[in-house]
Design an enzyme around this catalytic site. Structure first.
Site, PDB file in Angstrom:
ATOM      1  N   HIS A  41       0.863  -1.193  -0.002  1.00  0.00           N
ATOM      2  CA  HIS A  41       0.091   0.188   0.006  1.00  0.00           C
ATOM      3  C   HIS A  41       0.813   1.312  -0.077  1.00  0.00           C
ATOM      4  O   HIS A  41       1.895   1.404   0.742  1.00  0.00           O
ATOM      5  CB  HIS A  41      -1.032   0.097   1.369  1.00  0.00           C
TER       6      HIS A  41
ATOM      7  N   ASP B 256     -15.794   1.418   5.688  1.00  0.00           N
ATOM      8  CA  ASP B 256     -14.920   2.501   5.632  1.00  0.00           C
ATOM      9  C   ASP B 256     -15.177   3.430   4.476  1.00  0.00           C
ATOM     10  O   ASP B 256     -15.004   4.700   4.465  1.00  0.00           O
ATOM     11  CB  ASP B 256     -13.368   1.672   4.902  1.00  0.00           C
TER      12      ASP B 256
ATOM     13  N   ARG C 182     -15.823  11.820   6.908  1.00  0.00           N
ATOM     14  CA  ARG C 182     -14.403  12.418   7.338  1.00  0.00           C
ATOM     15  C   ARG C 182     -13.927  13.428   6.141  1.00  0.00           C
ATOM     16  O   ARG C 182     -13.629  14.738   6.561  1.00  0.00           O
ATOM     17  CB  ARG C 182     -13.296  11.411   7.585  1.00  0.00           C
TER      18      ARG C 182
ATOM     19  N   SER D  23      -8.725   3.078   8.476  1.00  0.00           N
ATOM     20  CA  SER D  23      -9.127   3.054   6.961  1.00  0.00           C
ATOM     21  C   SER D  23      -8.290   2.298   6.059  1.00  0.00           C
ATOM     22  O   SER D  23      -8.746   1.306   5.448  1.00  0.00           O
ATOM     23  CB  SER D  23      -9.240   4.673   6.621  1.00  0.00           C
TER      24      SER D  23
ATOM     25  N   LYS E 111      -8.829  -2.037   4.589  1.00  0.00           N
ATOM     26  CA  LYS E 111      -8.900  -2.463   3.310  1.00  0.00           C
ATOM     27  C   LYS E 111      -7.950  -3.639   2.947  1.00  0.00           C
ATOM     28  O   LYS E 111      -8.170  -4.500   2.367  1.00  0.00           O
ATOM     29  CB  LYS E 111      -9.114  -1.484   2.421  1.00  0.00           C
TER      30      LYS E 111
HETATM   31  N1  URA Z   1      -6.276   6.620   2.372  1.00  0.00           N
HETATM   32  C1  URA Z   1      -7.392   5.866   2.799  1.00  0.00           C
HETATM   33  O1  URA Z   1      -7.774   4.995   2.350  1.00  0.00           O
HETATM   34  N2  URA Z   1      -7.837   6.136   3.916  1.00  0.00           N
HETATM   35  C2  URA Z   1      -7.547   7.338   4.654  1.00  0.00           C
HETATM   36  O2  URA Z   1      -7.974   7.646   5.619  1.00  0.00           O
HETATM   37  C3  URA Z   1      -6.480   8.086   4.193  1.00  0.00           C
HETATM   38  C4  URA Z   1      -5.746   7.845   3.002  1.00  0.00           C
END
Ligand code: URA
Length: 412
Positions: free
Chosen positions: A82, A161, A168, A183, A187
């Protein structure tokens, strides 16, 4: 559970239990906890933070709000990476097929670009026919056949999320280490990984502006991985100049193909190798061989074919997405390139139309920059500092003015 009490306790900095957090997230996902209460909770977390145990509970609750990948018994090592995103960051397009050549499975669920940073899905969609909307069961079948899938989030993938991130975004609660960690990690952990590498960027072209913030985020994500039994490695990387020499959707795919063919810019190739070696079980020299001998490129072609594209289109991408105005920006004086401001290049790319300002905006695959000079290179007056691919001459002029600010050349 009395939600106002829960919010007040968090506001006072109390630690909530795992089951309280799970009930809150479950209630929010089902629509039983309204947005106004969840926004107040997010703001309380923004100011008071969360303990590692709370962050892990939030991550698990968000992961459990939807479906997770489930693999057949005896499956190979499942790995992913990621990145917190950066300008010209096309690492995923190279890393996923490369790592899949080492007998790992790579179930890469990616996002779209928003703001100045591009998204992997948008880049992939610059390949005609490439389909990123894949069901979980089709993703598993594809992993069994070729070891790699690159797809978007389905509706059943971490829905909590999706809902919370949108909230947010409009309530000033995005930049919270606890909420960002949950978050991102929910994932990634819904992919049921064995190993994960995190590329945490900092600098003008990154989500985290300072090294300290990037370190805090990395530590928080590693702690959650540990809590949940996944080996997580983090690599911190500055994002002061763009990665590689190309920024913009099809231009980044073209640069990725060069790298998959064993060439490409040195900084991009090194970063791909740095991240890949953290999650594979083969030495770096083997990864280099897989790039140099065409294996990674063949795997990318298989991926394109499996997801609806035609590998024969790949060498023709520059023609398929040819911008009407392609012109160089010329250096007025010679010297050493001392700065290429990633943030400004990102803004310029957005203004050329290669990104989106709002989630549903369309985007232009053809526009952007290539042949961008790198910091430390010496150039002479009259030499090009980059090439701009623009829709109109007016767009070119706007981008040229921004590049003149972004690129600094120190006289010798
Ligand atoms: N990327 C994400 O997937 N979530 C966040 O909160 C910030 C960046």
């Amino acid at each position: 559970m009395h939600i106002p009490t829960l919010i007040s306790r968090k506001r006072e900095g109390e630690e909530l239990s795992g089951s309280e957090i799970a009930l809150l997230v479950d209630g929010y996902t089902k629509g039983e906890v309204p947005d106004y209460q969840m926004s107040a909770f997010a703001m309380a977390v923004f100011f008071k933070g969360m303990t590692p145990a709370e962050i892990a509970a939030l991550t698990r609750a968000m992961m459990d709000s939807g479906d997770c990948f489930s693999y057949p018994a005896g499956h190979p090592l499942v790995v992913d990476k990621h990145s917190t995103g950066g300008i010209g960051d096309k690492v995923s397009l190279i890393l996923a097929p490369l790592v899949a050549c080492t007998d790992c499975w790579v179930p890469m669920v990616s996002g779209r670009g928003l703001g100045i940073t591009g998204g992997t899905l948008d880049k992939l969609e610059a390949i005609p026919g490439f389909n990123v909307q894949i069901s979980l069961s089709d993703a598993i079948s594809q992993l069994e056949k070729i070891g790699v899938v690159m797809m978007g989030q389905t509706d059943r993938f971490c829905p909590a999320d999706k809902k919370l991130y949108s909230l947010r975004d409009v309530t000033g609660t995005v930049p919270s280490i606890a909420l960002i960690t949950a978050s991102i990690m929910s994932k990634k952990l819904a992919e049921s990984l064995d190993r994960l590498v995190l590329d945490v960027k900092f600098g003008t072209g990154a989500f985290m502006q300072t090294r300290k913030d990037a370190e805090d985020l990395a530590a928080s994500m590693i702690a959650v991985g540990k809590e949940m039994g996944v080996e997580v490695h983090a690599v911190l990387n500055p994002m002061s100049e763009p990665l590689g020499r190309a920024v913009g959707n099809s231009l980044e795919v073209i640069e990725s193909l060069e790298t998959l063919d064993g060439g490409g810019p040195a900084d991009l190739r090194e970063l791909v190798l740095d991240l890949s070696e953290k999650i594979v079980s083969v030495p770096r020299a083997e990864l280099e061989r897989l790039l140099d001998d065409g294996s990674a490129r063949r795997k990318f072609d298989e991926l394109v074919a499996a997801q609806g594209g035609d590998p024969a289109d790949l060498p023709r991408l520059a023609e398929i997405h040819k911008a009407p105005v392609i012109r160089e920006v010329i250096a007025s004086h010679g010297g050493i390139v001392s700065k290429v401001d990633a943030g400004l290049v990102g803004q310029a790319t957005l203004q050329l139309g290669a990104g989106r300002a709002k989630a549903n905006d369309g985007m232009d695959f053809a526009v952007g920059f290539d042949r961008i000079v790198k910091c430390g290179e010496s150039i002479h007056a009259g030499q090009a500092v980059c090439r701009i691919h623009a829709r109109t001459p007016v767009d070119f002029d706007m981008a040229e003015a921004m590049i003149e600010k972004a690129v600094q050349i120190s006289s010798l």
